[in-house]
Structures are given as C-alpha cells and as structure tokens.
Design an enzyme around this catalytic site. Structure first.
Site, short mmCIF file in Angstrom:
data_model
loop_
_atom_site.label_atom_id
_atom_site.label_comp_id
_atom_site.label_asym_id
_atom_site.label_seq_id
_atom_site.Cartn_x
_atom_site.Cartn_y
_atom_site.Cartn_z
CE LYS A 1 -1.33 1.91 3.79
NZ LYS A 1 -1.36 3.26 4.34
CB CYS B 1 -3.35 6.07 10.99
SG CYS B 1 -4.00 4.63 10.15
CG ASP C 1 3.39 1.39 9.51
OD1 ASP C 1 3.20 2.25 10.39
OD2 ASP C 1 3.28 1.64 8.28
C1 UD1 Z 1 4.68 6.83 6.38
C2 UD1 Z 1 3.71 5.70 6.26
C3 UD1 Z 1 3.33 5.15 7.62
C4 UD1 Z 1 4.58 4.80 8.41
C5 UD1 Z 1 5.56 5.97 8.44
C6 UD1 Z 1 6.90 5.59 9.07
C7 UD1 Z 1 2.45 6.17 4.24
C8 UD1 Z 1 1.19 6.61 3.65
N1 UD1 Z 1 2.51 6.17 5.58
O1 UD1 Z 1 4.00 7.88 7.08
O2 UD1 Z 1 2.55 3.98 7.43
O3 UD1 Z 1 4.21 4.52 9.75
O4 UD1 Z 1 5.83 6.40 7.08
O5 UD1 Z 1 7.46 4.51 8.43
O6 UD1 Z 1 3.41 5.80 3.58
N2 UD1 Z 1 7.36 14.32 10.71
C9 UD1 Z 1 7.46 15.66 11.07
N3 UD1 Z 1 7.45 16.59 10.08
C10 UD1 Z 1 7.34 16.24 8.76
C11 UD1 Z 1 7.24 14.89 8.42
C12 UD1 Z 1 7.25 13.94 9.42
O7 UD1 Z 1 7.55 16.01 12.25
O8 UD1 Z 1 7.32 17.15 7.90
C13 UD1 Z 1 7.43 13.31 11.79
C14 UD1 Z 1 6.17 12.46 11.90
O9 UD1 Z 1 5.20 13.08 12.71
C15 UD1 Z 1 6.72 11.19 12.51
C16 UD1 Z 1 8.11 11.07 11.84
O10 UD1 Z 1 8.43 12.37 11.42
O11 UD1 Z 1 6.90 11.35 13.89
C17 UD1 Z 1 8.15 10.14 10.64
O12 UD1 Z 1 7.11 10.48 9.74
P1 UD1 Z 1 7.13 10.01 8.22
O13 UD1 Z 1 8.27 9.05 8.02
O14 UD1 Z 1 7.08 11.20 7.36
O15 UD1 Z 1 5.78 9.20 8.13
P2 UD1 Z 1 4.60 9.35 7.07
O16 UD1 Z 1 5.17 9.62 5.71
O17 UD1 Z 1 3.56 10.23 7.61
#
Ligand code: UD1
Length: 431
Positions: A22, A117, A307
């Site tokens: 996904k 989520c 995850d």
């Molecule tokens: C993606 C996945 C999710 C997975 C996560 C980590 C998708 C749709 N979702 O989520 O299933 O759990 O990667 O492997 O692919 N953060 C910030 N600022 C930002 C971006 C992120 O503070 O601009 C923080 C987030 O809140 C989190 C951490 O960085 O604490 C990692 O986030 P990120 O790797 O970006 O996760 P997602 O892309 O949201």
C-alpha cells in the site's frame, strides 16, 4: 456497522499470498500526475486508501480504469492541477503527495491538508514545506489548504532533513523530477517504498540515483513517458501474518514477498521463539514452543518498523515475562493498549515505552480497530485468544489490508466479516 467475528485459539497453517505494498502504491499513483501518458500499474493492493487515491485522480480529470482487481490504467494528460476534492484528501495521509506532484508538473500546488491514521499525536508536514522552499517554492497554509508556487520553476538544490521522514523524502523526489539541475536529498528515508517510487519514475524516464541510501540525487529531466510497472510486495502485510503465526502457533508459508525487506521482523520473531526459513520470494514461519520476552525499539528502515508495533505487542502479551516496546518514529502510538486491556492484557505505557507483562491468560472480548495497524493487531489478538472476539470499526483495517478475512480463512482461522446494527440503529435514531 461492519465487524469481524473470530473464534480464537486455533493454530494457523498453510500458505498466504502477500499483496502489493500500500505505501508504495500510493506515491506511485500520485506520481502519475507528473506523466502525460498512459501508465499501467500492476500488483496494486485492493484496499480503501488505494481506491480513494484513484478517485482523487479521477475527480481531477485523469483517466483511471481498473483492468482487473489489482491492475489499473492511469493517464493524467488531462488532469487539472489544484482541483482535488477536499473531503477525500482529508481522509488520507498519502494525499500530501499531491503537493510534490502538482508542484513538479504545474509549478503550483493547491490541496487540502492530509488526514491519515490517528496515532494520538500530531503528524506535522514542516519537513515537506522546508524541502519545497529549498527548491524555490513559496508555501503557505491557510483554511485547511496548502498552496505552493514556483512561477519561475523549481531549481535543484541540497535538501537536508532534520530527521528521517518517508513522506517528505517522497514529496521532494516528486517535486524535483523536473527541477532544473540536480537535487540532493540528505538524511533521506531508505524504506523499500521510496526505492519502488524511484524505480517507477526511472522506468518513466526520470534520473534518480541513490534511493535506498540516505543520499538521493535527482537530476531534472524535461518529460516523462508512460510505462507498465508492478508494485513490490507489502512488507507490513507479510510481517502481520508472521506475527499472527507467532501468536497462534502453527506453520505458514508467506509467499510473494521479499525476505530481505523483512530482516528486522524475522530477526525479532526468531528471538521471541519462532523459526524462519527464507527462500527467494517466500519464507516459512513456524512456532511450536513457548514465546520469549523481548525489547524492541521502532526505527526508520532498516530498523524495526513502527507499522509493526501494535501487532508485535500482541505477540509479546503471550510471552512469559516483561517485554518493552519503545516507539522511536511517532510522538505516540499507544491507542491499541486500551483495546488489548479489554482481553485482560497487562500493559502500562511510560512515556514512549509500552511495558508488557506477558504470559497471563487472556479472555476473548469486543475490541475496536483504532487505526489501520492497531486494527490488524486486534485481529491477531482475536485469533490467539480462545473464545469469540469481535472487532469493530474494521473499515480502518480495510484501508490497507487486502481481504484479511479471506486470507486468514485459508490458513484455517475461524473468522468472518459480518454486519451488526449499531446502537443508534437499534434505538431507532438512525436516519
Ligand atoms: C509513512 C507511512 C506510515 C509509516 C511511516 C513511518 C504512508 C502513507 N505512511 O508515514 O505507514 O508509519 O511512514 O514509516 O506511507 N514528521 C514531522 N514533520 C514532517 C514529516 C514527518 O515532524 O514534515 C514526523 C512524523 O510526525 C513522525 C516522523 O516524522 O513522527 C516520521 O514520519 P514520516 O516518516 O514522514 O511518516 P509518514 O510519511 O507520515
């Protein structure tokens, strides 16, 4: 309300075929925005988030046609930038990829702020914005929308993330495919889905190197062409079935998978008491003896995936002794704990760590799928604990798992998807 009913306490045996990933499918679907041509995407998981992403493109004017359940044809030649439907966008985390893809193609992005989520904390997008600004865009967020503009086009530059983020890494790749010169992303996410997106874009004519390492280079090109592409198998779906076998006992072949992507999960499950045999594109997981306690910290890839946090917590509830799971990626991710307590599980949360006192007998209960992966954890708990458990809010599980009930039935689980009128309906309040 749709529910899952499980008669638990039985081993799992047989073969389960893993669907496409996904979290790779979603960025690849949004990457099609960059391509004024026909793309055929295969091994697409049949899941709600995928369907919603395709609907967003379709509502924006793209030609989207399902060739079969797992193959789609997408042509974004006539897609109109800035026209995504707010309601759908706000349901999905991956809809943030609209920003990078629109900015790359139209030099302007305009879309609602993403959903996804709810782990109980915030999910900021500051690193995405920092990256767009480094590439030369002016970015503002107002009234639930993000607007980014680069009237003179984007220019390649160095983007250094403050911490590892999958979403921002993907968004900067999307935005910089057509940027002038070379973009270098430092401290990039190394997840297999980042690599899959880069492979897809390179197949379409992009020039991206280093995906899978922490430095990714994108040399701007002037156009992309369509292609046929098959999504990689879903490592989290595979890990979820592996955890289910760990919790219930039995022997299951996990087919259509890439064992290399599962190394951190396999190593931990072996430590906990499972046996794992690896083959080229499958593995066999078995568990016959008792489970052992463990300490886990979730980390970006190749570390143990966040995850897999809730599913592994269920396994550790079955292991004698005190185990610890520390959340190292998200601010918090413990909404599953209250649900497992309904079974009698002894779990305390201290800061970012779940302290699990395992090995106590658990009793079947009704649990709520509080998010996608926590929902999968509830299913595993229902399978492992003797008696009839019920899982509610299963639409959250179906956001990302293809046919979880059918796949588990084939492994010998007594599980079914059914419908239960909710309280309002019973009391005549439903309209
Ligand atoms: C993606 C996945 C999710 C997975 C996560 C980590 C998708 C749709 N979702 O989520 O299933 O759990 O990667 O492997 O692919 N953060 C910030 N600022 C930002 C971006 C992120 O503070 O601009 C923080 C987030 O809140 C989190 C951490 O960085 O604490 C990692 O986030 P990120 O790797 O970006 O996760 P997602 O892309 O949201």
């Amino acid at each position: 309300m749709d529910i899952i009913e499980i008669e638990g306490g039985r081993e799992l045996n047989g073969t389960v075929e893993i669907s496409g990933m996904k979290n790779a499918a979603l960025p690849i679907i949004f990457a099609c925005i960059l391509i004024k041509d026909r793309c055929v995407i295969e091994n697409l998981p049949s899941a709600i988030d995928v369907a919603n992403s395709l609907e967003i493109l379709s509502k924006m004017g793209a030609h989207v046609r399902m060739i079969n359940r797992n193959t789609v044809e997408i042509d974004c030649t006539n897609l109109e930038g800035g026209s995504s439907p707010y309601e759908l966008v706000s349901k999905l985390r991956a809809s943030s990829y609209l920003y990078g893809a629109e900015l790359g193609r139209f030099k302007r992005a305009y879309a609602g702020l993403p959903g996804g989520c709810d782990f109980g904390g915030t999910r900021p997008i500051d690193q995405h914005i920092k990256g767009f600004e480094a590439l030369g865009a002016k970015v503002s967020t107002e009234n639930g929308y993000l607007e980014a503009e680069a009237p003179n086009g984007l220019r390649g530059t160095q983007v250094f993330f403050d911490f590892i983020t999958v979403g921002a890494t993907i968004n900067i790749i999307l935005a910089s495919v057509f940027a002038k010169g070379v973009t270098v992303i430092d401290n990039a996410a190394r997840e297999p889905h980042v690599v899959d997106l880069a492979n897809f874009l390179n197949t379409c004519g992009a020039n991206i190197t280093g995906a899978g390492t922490d430095t990714i280079k994108i040399k701007g090109v002037t156009s992309l062409h369509g292609c046929n592409y098959a999504i990689i198998p879903d490592m989290i779906e595979a890990g979820t079935y592996m955890s289910a076998v760990a919790a219930t006992g039995g022997r299951v072949c996990i087919s259509n998978t890439i064992p290399k992507h599962l190394e951190s999960i396999s190593a931990k499950l072996e430590e906990i008491g499972c046996e794992i045999e690896e083959f080229d594109d499958s593995l066999i997981v078995s568990r016959t003896g008792p489970l052992r306690k463990a300490n886990i910290k979730t980390l970006p890839y190749p570390g143990f995936p966040t995850d897999m946090h809730p599913q592994t917590a269920v396994v550790l509830c079955m292991a004698e002794g005190v185990s610890f799971i520390t959340e190292g990626v998200f601010e918090t991710r413990f909404r599953y704990v209250d649900e497992l307590r309904k079974l009698g599980a002894k779990i305390e949360v201290h800061g970012k760590t779940a302290v699990i006192e395992g090995g106590h007998p658990l009793t079947a209960a009704t649990m709520k799928a509080v998010d996608l992966r926590a929902g999968a954890a509830m299913v595993i708990a229902g399978l492992a604990v003797p008696g009839q458990s019920v899982i509610t809010d299963i639409h959250l599980i179906e956001r990302g798992f293809e046919d979880i009930v059918g796949k588990l039935q084939k492994l010998g689980a007594v599980i079914r998807r059914s419908y239960r009128p909710d309280e309002d309906f019973i009391q005549g309040k439903a309209n």
